[in-house]
Design a protein around this motif. Structure first.
Motif, PDB file in Angstrom:
ATOM      1  N   GLU A  70       0.180   5.100  -6.268  1.00 15.95           N
ATOM      2  CA  GLU A  70       0.926   4.159  -7.112  1.00 15.95           C
ATOM      3  C   GLU A  70       1.011   4.618  -8.556  1.00 15.95           C
ATOM      4  O   GLU A  70       1.974   4.319  -9.270  1.00 15.95           O
ATOM      5  CB  GLU A  70       0.304   2.758  -7.031  1.00 15.95           C
ATOM      6  CG  GLU A  70      -1.106   2.644  -7.579  1.00 15.95           C
ATOM      7  CD  GLU A  70      -2.164   2.964  -6.546  1.00 15.95           C
ATOM      8  OE1 GLU A  70      -3.339   2.639  -6.794  1.00 15.95           O
ATOM      9  OE2 GLU A  70      -1.816   3.541  -5.493  1.00 15.95           O
TER      10      GLU A  70
ATOM     11  N   GLY B 212       8.214  -2.031 -12.872  1.00 17.13           N
ATOM     12  CA  GLY B 212       7.541  -0.752 -12.776  1.00 17.13           C
ATOM     13  C   GLY B 212       6.131  -0.746 -13.304  1.00 17.13           C
ATOM     14  O   GLY B 212       5.491   0.300 -13.366  1.00 17.13           O
TER      15      GLY B 212
ATOM     16  N   ARG C  15       9.006  -5.359 -10.178  1.00 17.35           N
ATOM     17  CA  ARG C  15      10.299  -4.739 -10.459  1.00 17.35           C
ATOM     18  C   ARG C  15      10.383  -4.076 -11.823  1.00 17.35           C
ATOM     19  O   ARG C  15      11.290  -3.303 -12.090  1.00 17.35           O
ATOM     20  CB  ARG C  15      11.406  -5.783 -10.320  1.00 17.35           C
ATOM     21  CG  ARG C  15      11.554  -6.317  -8.889  1.00 17.35           C
ATOM     22  CD  ARG C  15      12.056  -5.256  -7.959  1.00 17.35           C
ATOM     23  NE  ARG C  15      12.022  -5.699  -6.566  1.00 17.35           N
ATOM     24  CZ  ARG C  15      12.619  -5.065  -5.571  1.00 17.35           C
ATOM     25  NH1 ARG C  15      13.288  -3.955  -5.801  1.00 17.35           N
ATOM     26  NH2 ARG C  15      12.536  -5.513  -4.325  1.00 17.35           N
TER      27      ARG C  15
ATOM     28  N   GLN D 232       6.007  -5.852  -4.993  1.00 16.49           N
ATOM     29  CA  GLN D 232       6.472  -4.713  -5.790  1.00 16.49           C
ATOM     30  C   GLN D 232       6.966  -5.223  -7.145  1.00 16.49           C
ATOM     31  O   GLN D 232       8.003  -5.867  -7.224  1.00 16.49           O
ATOM     32  CB  GLN D 232       7.587  -3.970  -5.076  1.00 16.49           C
ATOM     33  CG  GLN D 232       8.030  -2.692  -5.785  1.00 16.49           C
ATOM     34  CD  GLN D 232       8.962  -1.866  -4.915  1.00 16.49           C
ATOM     35  OE1 GLN D 232       9.955  -2.371  -4.388  1.00 16.49           O
ATOM     36  NE2 GLN D 232       8.655  -0.588  -4.767  1.00 16.49           N
TER      37      GLN D 232
ATOM     38  N   THR E 109      11.284   4.157  -5.953  1.00 13.39           N
ATOM     39  CA  THR E 109      10.890   4.714  -7.253  1.00 13.39           C
ATOM     40  C   THR E 109       9.769   3.922  -7.917  1.00 13.39           C
ATOM     41  O   THR E 109       9.272   4.319  -8.965  1.00 13.39           O
ATOM     42  CB  THR E 109      12.094   4.751  -8.202  1.00 13.39           C
ATOM     43  OG1 THR E 109      12.504   3.403  -8.516  1.00 13.39           O
ATOM     44  CG2 THR E 109      13.252   5.508  -7.572  1.00 13.39           C
ATOM     45  N   LEU E 110       9.367   2.791  -7.302  1.00 19.17           N
ATOM     46  CA  LEU E 110       8.372   1.919  -7.913  1.00 19.17           C
ATOM     47  C   LEU E 110       7.127   1.805  -7.033  1.00 19.17           C
ATOM     48  O   LEU E 110       7.205   1.935  -5.811  1.00 19.17           O
ATOM     49  CB  LEU E 110       8.954   0.520  -8.146  1.00 19.17           C
ATOM     50  CG  LEU E 110      10.158   0.423  -9.071  1.00 19.17           C
ATOM     51  CD1 LEU E 110      10.655  -1.020  -9.129  1.00 19.17           C
ATOM     52  CD2 LEU E 110       9.803   0.914 -10.479  1.00 19.17           C
TER      53      LEU E 110
ATOM     54  N   ASP F 110      12.086  -0.556  -3.320  1.00 22.32           N
ATOM     55  CA  ASP F 110      12.528   0.494  -4.237  1.00 22.32           C
ATOM     56  C   ASP F 110      11.547   1.666  -4.163  1.00 22.32           C
ATOM     57  O   ASP F 110      10.364   1.535  -4.527  1.00 22.32           O
ATOM     58  CB  ASP F 110      12.581  -0.065  -5.665  1.00 22.32           C
ATOM     59  CG  ASP F 110      13.249   0.903  -6.634  1.00 22.32           C
ATOM     60  OD1 ASP F 110      13.281   2.114  -6.350  1.00 22.32           O
ATOM     61  OD2 ASP F 110      13.735   0.438  -7.685  1.00 22.32           O
TER      62      ASP F 110
ATOM     63  N   ARG G  57       3.200   4.286  -2.873  1.00 24.56           N
ATOM     64  CA  ARG G  57       4.657   4.387  -2.980  1.00 24.56           C
ATOM     65  C   ARG G  57       5.195   4.817  -1.615  1.00 24.56           C
ATOM     66  O   ARG G  57       4.418   5.247  -0.750  1.00 24.56           O
ATOM     67  CB  ARG G  57       5.074   5.393  -4.060  1.00 24.56           C
ATOM     68  CG  ARG G  57       4.715   4.956  -5.484  1.00 24.56           C
ATOM     69  CD  ARG G  57       4.993   6.042  -6.500  1.00 24.56           C
ATOM     70  NE  ARG G  57       4.573   5.624  -7.834  1.00 24.56           N
ATOM     71  CZ  ARG G  57       5.382   5.158  -8.767  1.00 24.56           C
ATOM     72  NH1 ARG G  57       6.677   5.076  -8.519  1.00 24.56           N
ATOM     73  NH2 ARG G  57       4.922   4.792  -9.941  1.00 24.56           N
TER      74      ARG G  57
END
Length: 369
Positions: free
Chosen positions: A314, A366, A364, A362, A336-337, A334, A294
């Motif tokens: 991660e 999550g 999306r 990434q 946060t992901l 992002d 992250r």
């Protein structure tokens, strides 16, 4: 623009031959000539997309849309890009835009059907995207030129060579980039016999080798390169450059670096774990890595994007290390992901490790990488 029709025509042929790097190299030299050409940006965006350079693909497709907002080729290409990035809602909207003008567009209808089916489960959708399912909806490249020859051979009835033809077919459709001829870099007898520097008093060497070890390491570079193992070859080049190998052999090794190609997520091999790299960063300088984690401390500027990569974090469990990550272009990441980064290892003057980023994956939704 008759004189500029040549490069575009050549780029079209290179696309059909799946030589994406060549397309990018050719067309980027002619951007001033083609700034009003939709095909120019479409070809560049398509080549970047197949190279998994999603930032580049997004930039070129956006440039094409500024010239024409209704070309279904561009809209379909952008939809496939969004699907590859896990942005399914945006992909759906773009496919629907295509159907407004072309209600029977087969690509849009098929893509929407697949998305609807896979979206019943986030896990199914993630597996579909991770396995490269979005590539099914990438812009069509047309019939490979060599495939035409294969079809002619099949038509004349060479049935007895069916197994051979199948192998050749796979080679045509997924051609490996031909390796450069390195015969000019074969060491002479004199170079092999005098593979070490004579005076070691004025330098500090990270690796001390004997004559035989230098020759074996240099031979390994050429062998690994011919096996398409550029990352492993780079390690052996670094070993030579930071050793007591002769100046002539070091110069040869440095020139061999020019032949090493940038990988994509699809072509990447010989990954190097973070915990291995930090044991000796100089040995792995200019090598490529794919690391999960992250980001934090993200900063955007006119010169690009920078952040700290929390390697191994991660799943929010354990941070293996914190590495500065820099991009020369704007990035949409992002914090946060979780994400997966393809980048090149660098070492700053103070000996600190960093990564020069090229591509990012990434999910999306999550989901885990």
């Amino acid at each position: 623009m008759s004189k500029s029709a040549g490069p575009l025509k050549t780029a079209g042929k290179l696309l059909r031959a799946r030589k994406f790097f060549n397309v990018i190299t050719l067309l980027e030299q002619h951007e001033d000539d083609y700034r009003d050409s939709v095909d120019f940006y479409y070809y560049l965006g398509t080549a970047c997309l197949y190279q998994d350079d999603r930032a580049g693909a997004n930039s070129y497709f956006d440039a094409a849309r500024k010239l024409t907002v209704s070309d279904p080729r561009i809209i379909l290409a952008q939809a496939a890009l969004f699907l590859r990035r896990g942005e399914t809602d945006r992909a759906i909207n773009y496919y629907l835009d295509v159907l407004e003008t072309e209600p029977n567009n087969k690509i849009a209808l098929k893509a929407l059907s697949v998305i609807e089916q896979k979206s019943k489960s986030q896990e199914l959708l993630h597996e579909f995207i991770s396995a490269g399912g979005a590539r099914k909806f990438y812009p069509s490249l047309g019939l490979h030129p060599l495939l035409k020859l294969l079809l002619i051979i099949v038509c004349v009835g060479v049935v007895g060579y069916a197994g051979f033809l199948t192998a050749r077919f796979q080679k045509f459709v997924h051609p490996a980039q031909p390796r450069a001829d390195l015969s000019a870099f074969i060491l002479s007898v004199d170079q092999r016999n005098n593979a070490l520097q004579e005076d070691l008093s004025g330098e500090a060497y990270r690796y001390i080798m004997n004559n035989r070890q230098v020759n074996e390491t240099y031979d390994a570079v050429r062998s690994l390169f011919l096996q398409h193992r550029d990352n492993a070859a780079q390690i052996e080049i670094n070993r030579i450059l930071h050793s007591n190998a002769s100046i002539a052999i070091q110069q040869n090794a440095r020139m061999l670096m020019d032949y090493i190609q940038e990988p994509t997520f699809d072509s990447f091999t010989d990954n190097i774990p973070y915990l291995q790299v930090i044991t000796d960063p100089y040995l792995y300088m200019d090598c490529w890595v794919v690391w999960n984690g992250r980001i934090t401390n993200a900063k955007s500027s006119d010169e690009g994007f920078s952040c700290d990569l929390l390697v191994g974090y991660e799943n929010l469990q354990r941070v293996e290390g914190i590495v500065p990550l820099v991009f020369e272009q704007a990035m949409d990441i992002d914090a946060t992901l979780p994400l997966q980064v393809l980048g090149k290892i660098g070492v700053r003057e103070d000996g600190k490790l960093y990564v020069q980023g090229k591509s990012v994956y990434q999910p999306r939704d999550g989901s885990s990488l």
